[in-house]
Design a protein around this motif. Structure first.
Motif, PDB file in Angstrom:
ATOM      1  N   CYS A 106     -30.653  68.165 -32.119  1.00  0.00           N
ATOM      2  CA  CYS A 106     -30.502  66.613 -32.045  1.00  0.00           C
ATOM      3  C   CYS A 106     -29.262  66.775 -33.052  1.00  0.00           C
ATOM      4  CB  CYS A 106     -31.637  66.116 -32.561  1.00  0.00           C
ATOM      5  SG  CYS A 106     -32.219  65.995 -34.095  1.00  0.00           S
ATOM      6  N   LEU A 107     -29.338  67.455 -34.236  1.00  0.00           N
ATOM      7  CA  LEU A 107     -28.392  67.376 -35.427  1.00  0.00           C
ATOM      8  C   LEU A 107     -27.124  67.994 -34.726  1.00  0.00           C
ATOM      9  CD1 LEU A 107     -30.413  67.652 -38.843  1.00  0.00           C
ATOM     10  CD2 LEU A 107     -29.698  65.537 -37.471  1.00  0.00           C
ATOM     11  N   ASN A 108     -27.206  69.149 -34.153  1.00  0.00           N
ATOM     12  CA  ASN A 108     -26.225  69.877 -33.691  1.00  0.00           C
ATOM     13  C   ASN A 108     -25.350  68.967 -32.690  1.00  0.00           C
ATOM     14  OD1 ASN A 108     -26.701  71.993 -35.316  1.00  0.00           O
ATOM     15  ND2 ASN A 108     -28.096  73.046 -33.945  1.00  0.00           N
ATOM     16  N   LEU A 109     -26.161  68.236 -31.821  1.00  0.00           N
ATOM     17  CA  LEU A 109     -25.489  67.528 -30.872  1.00  0.00           C
ATOM     18  C   LEU A 109     -24.726  66.499 -31.440  1.00  0.00           C
ATOM     19  CD1 LEU A 109     -25.007  66.806 -27.890  1.00  0.00           C
ATOM     20  CD2 LEU A 109     -26.931  64.925 -28.112  1.00  0.00           C
ATOM     21  N   ALA A 110     -25.102  65.795 -32.671  1.00  0.00           N
ATOM     22  CA  ALA A 110     -24.479  64.650 -33.459  1.00  0.00           C
ATOM     23  C   ALA A 110     -22.990  65.252 -34.107  1.00  0.00           C
ATOM     24  CB  ALA A 110     -25.207  64.433 -34.622  1.00  0.00           C
ATOM     25  N   ALA A 111     -23.242  66.731 -34.293  1.00  0.00           N
ATOM     26  CA  ALA A 111     -22.123  67.389 -34.860  1.00  0.00           C
ATOM     27  C   ALA A 111     -20.857  67.768 -33.854  1.00  0.00           C
ATOM     28  CB  ALA A 111     -22.379  68.697 -35.408  1.00  0.00           C
ATOM     29  N   ARG A 151     -25.989  60.745 -28.283  1.00  0.00           N
ATOM     30  CA  ARG A 151     -25.327  61.390 -29.480  1.00  0.00           C
ATOM     31  C   ARG A 151     -25.243  60.476 -30.546  1.00  0.00           C
ATOM     32  NH1 ARG A 151     -19.674  63.365 -28.891  1.00  0.00           N
ATOM     33  NH2 ARG A 151     -19.201  61.421 -28.951  1.00  0.00           N
ATOM     34  N   GLU A 152     -24.660  59.427 -30.238  1.00  0.00           N
ATOM     35  CA  GLU A 152     -24.153  58.290 -31.227  1.00  0.00           C
ATOM     36  C   GLU A 152     -25.354  57.411 -31.805  1.00  0.00           C
ATOM     37  OE1 GLU A 152     -20.972  58.310 -32.791  1.00  0.00           O
ATOM     38  OE2 GLU A 152     -21.014  59.926 -31.401  1.00  0.00           O
ATOM     39  N   ALA A 153     -26.259  57.523 -30.625  1.00  0.00           N
ATOM     40  CA  ALA A 153     -27.658  56.672 -31.160  1.00  0.00           C
ATOM     41  C   ALA A 153     -28.390  57.477 -31.948  1.00  0.00           C
ATOM     42  CB  ALA A 153     -28.576  56.570 -29.826  1.00  0.00           C
ATOM     43  N   ILE A 154     -28.604  58.839 -31.854  1.00  0.00           N
ATOM     44  CA  ILE A 154     -29.115  59.722 -32.875  1.00  0.00           C
ATOM     45  C   ILE A 154     -28.393  59.981 -34.071  1.00  0.00           C
ATOM     46  CG2 ILE A 154     -29.514  62.092 -33.426  1.00  0.00           C
ATOM     47  CD1 ILE A 154     -29.724  62.539 -30.297  1.00  0.00           C
ATOM     48  N   TYR A 155     -27.064  59.621 -34.351  1.00  0.00           N
ATOM     49  CA  TYR A 155     -26.364  59.644 -35.660  1.00  0.00           C
ATOM     50  C   TYR A 155     -26.556  58.693 -36.201  1.00  0.00           C
ATOM     51  CZ  TYR A 155     -22.540  60.291 -38.735  1.00  0.00           C
ATOM     52  OH  TYR A 155     -22.159  60.294 -40.121  1.00  0.00           O
ATOM     53  N   ASP A 156     -26.506  57.619 -35.384  1.00  0.00           N
ATOM     54  CA  ASP A 156     -26.772  55.824 -36.257  1.00  0.00           C
ATOM     55  C   ASP A 156     -28.145  55.793 -36.760  1.00  0.00           C
ATOM     56  OD1 ASP A 156     -23.974  55.350 -35.555  1.00  0.00           O
ATOM     57  OD2 ASP A 156     -24.688  54.087 -33.924  1.00  0.00           O
ATOM     58  N   VAL A 157     -29.054  56.252 -36.014  1.00  0.00           N
ATOM     59  CA  VAL A 157     -30.552  56.053 -36.253  1.00  0.00           C
ATOM     60  C   VAL A 157     -30.909  57.104 -37.481  1.00  0.00           C
ATOM     61  CG1 VAL A 157     -32.932  56.587 -35.653  1.00  0.00           C
ATOM     62  CG2 VAL A 157     -31.383  55.308 -34.221  1.00  0.00           C
ATOM     63  N   ILE A 158     -30.342  58.183 -37.508  1.00  0.00           N
ATOM     64  CA  ILE A 158     -30.580  59.201 -38.410  1.00  0.00           C
ATOM     65  C   ILE A 158     -30.099  58.941 -39.814  1.00  0.00           C
ATOM     66  CG2 ILE A 158     -30.305  61.880 -39.225  1.00  0.00           C
ATOM     67  CD1 ILE A 158     -31.170  62.603 -36.366  1.00  0.00           C
ATOM     68  N   THR A 159     -28.730  58.405 -39.750  1.00  0.00           N
ATOM     69  CA  THR A 159     -27.906  58.128 -40.944  1.00  0.00           C
ATOM     70  C   THR A 159     -28.476  56.814 -41.480  1.00  0.00           C
ATOM     71  OG1 THR A 159     -26.165  58.906 -39.969  1.00  0.00           O
ATOM     72  CG2 THR A 159     -25.947  57.246 -41.792  1.00  0.00           C
ATOM     73  N   GLU A 180     -31.904  49.637 -42.654  1.00  0.00           N
ATOM     74  CA  GLU A 180     -32.782  49.304 -41.554  1.00  0.00           C
ATOM     75  C   GLU A 180     -31.984  49.886 -40.318  1.00  0.00           C
ATOM     76  OE1 GLU A 180     -33.659  45.152 -38.911  1.00  0.00           O
ATOM     77  OE2 GLU A 180     -33.050  45.064 -41.129  1.00  0.00           O
ATOM     78  N   ILE A 181     -32.743  50.486 -39.409  1.00  0.00           N
ATOM     79  CA  ILE A 181     -32.311  51.241 -38.390  1.00  0.00           C
ATOM     80  C   ILE A 181     -31.935  50.115 -37.303  1.00  0.00           C
ATOM     81  CG2 ILE A 181     -33.091  52.777 -36.261  1.00  0.00           C
ATOM     82  CD1 ILE A 181     -34.876  53.958 -38.405  1.00  0.00           C
ATOM     83  N   PRO A 182     -30.625  50.416 -36.793  1.00  0.00           N
ATOM     84  CA  PRO A 182     -30.093  49.300 -35.978  1.00  0.00           C
ATOM     85  C   PRO A 182     -30.902  49.286 -34.633  1.00  0.00           C
ATOM     86  CG  PRO A 182     -28.393  51.097 -36.435  1.00  0.00           C
ATOM     87  CD  PRO A 182     -29.849  51.409 -37.090  1.00  0.00           C
ATOM     88  N   ALA A 183     -31.034  47.991 -33.943  1.00  0.00           N
ATOM     89  CA  ALA A 183     -32.045  48.071 -32.855  1.00  0.00           C
ATOM     90  C   ALA A 183     -31.462  48.695 -31.441  1.00  0.00           C
ATOM     91  CB  ALA A 183     -32.326  46.656 -32.335  1.00  0.00           C
ATOM     92  N   GLY A 184     -30.080  48.646 -31.336  1.00  0.00           N
ATOM     93  CA  GLY A 184     -29.545  49.071 -30.111  1.00  0.00           C
ATOM     94  C   GLY A 184     -29.537  50.817 -30.033  1.00  0.00           C
ATOM     95  N   PRO A 185     -29.279  51.354 -31.138  1.00  0.00           N
ATOM     96  CA  PRO A 185     -29.287  52.852 -31.331  1.00  0.00           C
ATOM     97  C   PRO A 185     -30.812  53.175 -31.134  1.00  0.00           C
ATOM     98  CG  PRO A 185     -27.635  52.240 -32.699  1.00  0.00           C
ATOM     99  CD  PRO A 185     -28.284  50.777 -32.216  1.00  0.00           C
ATOM    100  N   LEU A 186     -31.703  52.552 -31.670  1.00  0.00           N
ATOM    101  CA  LEU A 186     -33.104  52.857 -31.727  1.00  0.00           C
ATOM    102  C   LEU A 186     -33.573  52.715 -30.353  1.00  0.00           C
ATOM    103  CD1 LEU A 186     -35.377  53.726 -33.089  1.00  0.00           C
ATOM    104  CD2 LEU A 186     -35.982  51.210 -33.507  1.00  0.00           C
ATOM    105  N   ALA A 187     -33.267  51.711 -29.615  1.00  0.00           N
ATOM    106  CA  ALA A 187     -33.426  51.455 -28.204  1.00  0.00           C
ATOM    107  C   ALA A 187     -33.160  52.551 -27.216  1.00  0.00           C
ATOM    108  CB  ALA A 187     -33.135  50.073 -27.908  1.00  0.00           C
ATOM    109  N   THR A 188     -31.894  53.127 -27.511  1.00  0.00           N
ATOM    110  CA  THR A 188     -31.330  54.174 -26.718  1.00  0.00           C
ATOM    111  C   THR A 188     -32.074  55.532 -26.998  1.00  0.00           C
ATOM    112  OG1 THR A 188     -29.190  53.053 -26.763  1.00  0.00           O
ATOM    113  CG2 THR A 188     -29.157  55.547 -26.224  1.00  0.00           C
TER     114      THR A 188
END
Length: 187
Positions: A12-17, A64-72, A79-87
């Motif tokens: 998942c982190l490699n996808l974010a990269a 990928r962007e949802a993973i990056y946003d949630v992990i970051t 607070e984890i943003p709702a949209g990326p978390l839902a994705t």
């Protein structure tokens, strides 16, 4: 064509990269469906190319962007943003890629993928992110300290003080820059 980097310690982190230099002038590495198919293969998720459609590429970028946003957000204690978390959760809830063996006369059976293999792989990547965040390494996710790099990685060092995504890349550059600065200052 620049190759992909696999320094994150998790798929998942490699996808974010696959977006390089997020903090400067971002460089998108998944520009065509063939890029995503190649990433799956180079990541070791498939034995060879699989069919990837335009819709799969759009979905991969969104995930990928949802993973990056949630992990970051998690990494920074925000607070984890709702949209990326839902994705992320929607993808994690999807079924895994269907696998089957195709017989080959006189040879070992070949692994084949069923319907929509790219979507199944994206679901696996989402579950990898969920597993990382819910698992024992969730507090060891770091971002490379090289100011030209934005890679996320899992710090598996004994002391948990790793600073760079890779000693062979960003770490070596940082140490060389520090050496040059010391040498210039001593002159």
């Amino acid at each position: 064509m620049k190759g992909f980097d696999f320094r994150g310690g998790r798929h998942c982190l490699n996808l974010a990269a696959t977006v390089r230099r997020r903090w400067g002038a971002p460089v998108e590495q998944l520009t065509a469906p063939a890029d995503l198919a190649r990433w799956f293969t180079e990541a070791g998720l498939t034995a060879g190319p699989i069919p990837v459609e335009d819709a799969d590429l759009v979905a991969a970028r969104e995930l990928r962007e949802a993973i990056y946003d949630v992990i970051t957000a998690h990494r920074l204690g925000r607070e984890i943003p709702a949209g990326p978390l839902a994705t992320l959760n929607a993808w994690a809830a999807r079924p895994p890629r269907p696998l089957r063996l195709d017989p080959v006369p006189g040879a070992r059976p070949l692994l084949a993928y069923g319907e929509q293999p790219a979507a199944g792989l994206l679901a696996e990547l989402a579950r990898d992110a969920v597993d990382l965040l819910a698992g024992p390494h969730s507090q060891r996710i770091r971002e490379c300290e090289n100011d030209r790099c934005s890679y996320l990685f899992v710090d598996t060092s004994r002391a948990a003080h790793r600073r760079w995504c890779s000693m062979g890349a960003c770490g070596a550059r940082a140490k060389m820059a520090a050496y040059r600065a010391r040498t210039a200052a001593s002159r």
